[in-house]
Design a protein around this motif. Sequence first.
Motif, PDB file in Angstrom:
ATOM      1  N   PRO A 266       0.757  -1.528   0.115  1.00 42.06           N
ATOM      2  CA  PRO A 266       0.119   0.206   0.204  1.00 42.06           C
ATOM      3  C   PRO A 266       0.462   1.429   0.039  1.00 42.06           C
ATOM      4  CG  PRO A 266      -0.612  -2.123   1.156  1.00 42.06           C
ATOM      5  CD  PRO A 266       0.701  -2.037   1.204  1.00 42.06           C
ATOM      6  N   PRO A 267       0.818   2.274  -0.906  1.00 39.56           N
ATOM      7  CA  PRO A 267       1.771   2.996  -1.597  1.00 39.56           C
ATOM      8  C   PRO A 267       2.068   3.925   0.132  1.00 39.56           C
ATOM      9  CG  PRO A 267      -0.136   3.193  -3.196  1.00 39.56           C
ATOM     10  CD  PRO A 267      -0.754   2.373  -2.546  1.00 39.56           C
ATOM     11  N   GLU A 268       0.589   4.360   1.064  1.00 39.43           N
ATOM     12  CA  GLU A 268       1.367   5.183   2.077  1.00 39.43           C
ATOM     13  C   GLU A 268       1.905   4.506   3.192  1.00 39.43           C
ATOM     14  OE1 GLU A 268      -1.839   3.866   5.729  1.00 39.43           O
ATOM     15  OE2 GLU A 268      -2.935   3.668   3.923  1.00 39.43           O
ATOM     16  N   TRP A 274      11.342   7.289  -0.620  1.00 47.93           N
ATOM     17  CA  TRP A 274      10.639   6.148  -1.871  1.00 47.93           C
ATOM     18  C   TRP A 274       9.874   6.415  -2.628  1.00 47.93           C
ATOM     19  CZ3 TRP A 274      13.061   1.125  -2.269  1.00 47.93           C
ATOM     20  CH2 TRP A 274      14.382   0.421  -1.772  1.00 47.93           C
ATOM     21  N   ASP A 275      10.028   7.244  -3.654  1.00 46.48           N
ATOM     22  CA  ASP A 275       9.043   7.841  -4.733  1.00 46.48           C
ATOM     23  C   ASP A 275       8.689   5.864  -5.432  1.00 46.48           C
ATOM     24  OD1 ASP A 275      11.431   7.885  -6.305  1.00 46.48           O
ATOM     25  OD2 ASP A 275      10.895   9.479  -6.457  1.00 46.48           O
ATOM     26  N   GLY A 276       8.188   6.474  -6.603  1.00 48.73           N
ATOM     27  CA  GLY A 276       7.500   4.972  -7.142  1.00 48.73           C
ATOM     28  C   GLY A 276       8.974   4.869  -8.101  1.00 48.73           C
ATOM     29  N   ASP A 500       5.285   7.335 -16.394  1.00 50.98           N
ATOM     30  CA  ASP A 500       5.228   7.742 -17.115  1.00 50.98           C
ATOM     31  C   ASP A 500       3.957   8.376 -17.811  1.00 50.98           C
ATOM     32  OD1 ASP A 500       7.445   6.403 -17.281  1.00 50.98           O
ATOM     33  OD2 ASP A 500       7.583   5.121 -18.770  1.00 50.98           O
ATOM     34  N   ASP A 501       2.712   8.705 -17.961  1.00 50.32           N
ATOM     35  CA  ASP A 501       1.692   8.881 -18.275  1.00 50.32           C
ATOM     36  C   ASP A 501       1.283   9.643 -17.438  1.00 50.32           C
ATOM     37  OD1 ASP A 501       1.796   7.252 -20.766  1.00 50.32           O
ATOM     38  OD2 ASP A 501      -0.577   5.820 -19.296  1.00 50.32           O
ATOM     39  N   PHE A 505       2.979   8.407  -7.873  1.00 50.52           N
ATOM     40  CA  PHE A 505       2.895   6.583  -7.227  1.00 50.52           C
ATOM     41  C   PHE A 505       1.834   6.019  -7.046  1.00 50.52           C
ATOM     42  CE2 PHE A 505       4.841   3.813  -4.208  1.00 50.52           C
ATOM     43  CZ  PHE A 505       5.545   2.571  -5.090  1.00 50.52           C
ATOM     44  N   GLU A 506       1.105   6.893  -5.647  1.00 51.37           N
ATOM     45  CA  GLU A 506       0.148   5.978  -5.355  1.00 51.37           C
ATOM     46  C   GLU A 506      -0.969   5.534  -6.091  1.00 51.37           C
ATOM     47  OE1 GLU A 506      -3.743   6.864  -1.757  1.00 51.37           O
ATOM     48  OE2 GLU A 506      -1.974   8.203  -2.345  1.00 51.37           O
TER      49      GLU A 506
END
Length: 536
Positions: A266-268, A274-276, A500-501, A505-506
Amino acid sequence: MTTESALADGVREALSVDAEAFAERAAEEAEIVKQELHDGSFDNHQSIVGFEYEFYAVGDGRWSEESRAGEYALMRVPRRMLELMGFEKELGLHNAEMCTSPQPLSDHGLRAQLAEVRARLEAAENTAGVEGMRLVSDGLWTIPPAGETARGYLTDSVAVDGVVVAVNMSDAVRYHAMANATGDGGAGGAGANGDATDAAGGSSAVELSAPGVSLSAETVMPESLITSIQPHYQVAHAETLPRHFRYALRIAGPLLALGVNSPFFPPELYDDGWDGERVLAEGATENRVHVFESVLNARTDADKVRFPRDFRDVETAVDRIASDETLIPMPDPGGSDRFDDAFATFRTKHGSYWRWVRPVFEGSSRSAANARIEFRPIPGQPTVRDSIAFQGAFAGLMQALAQRDHPVIGLSWETARDNFYAAVADGLDADMEWIDRDGHRTTDADALYADLLDHAEAGLRTAGCADDEAAEWIAPLRWRVANRTTPASWKRDRVRARLDDGDDFETAVVDTQREYIGQQAETLIDGGFSAWTGDD
């Protein structure tokens, strides 16, 4: 009496069991197991296969307000629904587990396994659909319940009469006892402010640790992030278990590399910084291994969850289980007449003998007594067909490698272990070493998998499958090798494309997870993972 109070009483009873006496009983009962082994009680006339399959539940947007609140958000499974589905509870309230009926290793036996999983899962999905939920086959969930955070869901706990109770954990004493145990059979408890403390008064917090993620909790609830499949292989003759076990360790890395399916949390939960881009560059492909090891090793002196060592004789396997560090000295429930009640404490000890590959000795009756290998590295897979492909491959390899005296048994234990953790990190891109049928060492992935999967097919043919049937069972794994595609790489590629689009990240992780579940909704029971890419 409230559920929480009853749980607290049960936990106190479990943790009040004298750990030293418990260990002594386990050692005494180990001698009973050894005698039964000597007497041939665990021998059978053929190899048998079985399967454990874990799921988590999500809302599918129908009926209930909770289901409509978040697309494919995690949902708690009502206990009455588990009973209706004929599934078993697992650690988290969102979990459900299916165990198949053991079958002979043959084409008919594998087809029976496949048919049973499909039939029971279809019935379970129909039952779950009434509540607006569906069951997901995956390695690690990433979308928390609607209106909640993943961190809050995993760490929410209360102190009840000095016992820490995880709010979202199943109401099984064993799970909550794990939350309060401190290793060596000791009990933790709650301090004056309700904080978990160990017997010495220090913090007994659990720490989930994985590349990019650090999460502290007072219970083992963070382990409920993960789900798996577990093929079982019952040997015909117990005395051959050590040899089969050595082979199982040497195929663990290569098979895991084919099955990786938990590249994102889970991104949180990710740490600052730590980004994408960093997660894609430095994150693991199989975070399930990091979760299980870090969470369940947190309360032990030794690493109970680990890649196990070889053993040369079956008595050593029994002794290792009996002497393993006691975490939960559960009381003997009594009241049954199972064959293995003669070594009930030993069997309880085995319940927390957490190894990625482990031996098992049990049986409800003397005729059902068995010595088997549980293969635990593989996460839940995108479809039932792909899951049973791993069962067929594992069983076929157990059959063929020993029969053919395959030279990979000479691969050092250290190399087998390194292969395993390389697969955790990099999946099919991992650098792994193999010894082929001619005794040549290779690090070429195509050569490794050609030899590995050829022998999986050969083992199934030996078990009675026709050539085309054996090839059919293994085909989903050959496709992954040929296309260099795993469930983890599928997820990573889609997160990459979304970043890329211009997605954050979340959003990229959550939308990829929704795409995964949406694809699975169409293919879980009757389809295959290869159809997801259009390359099947």
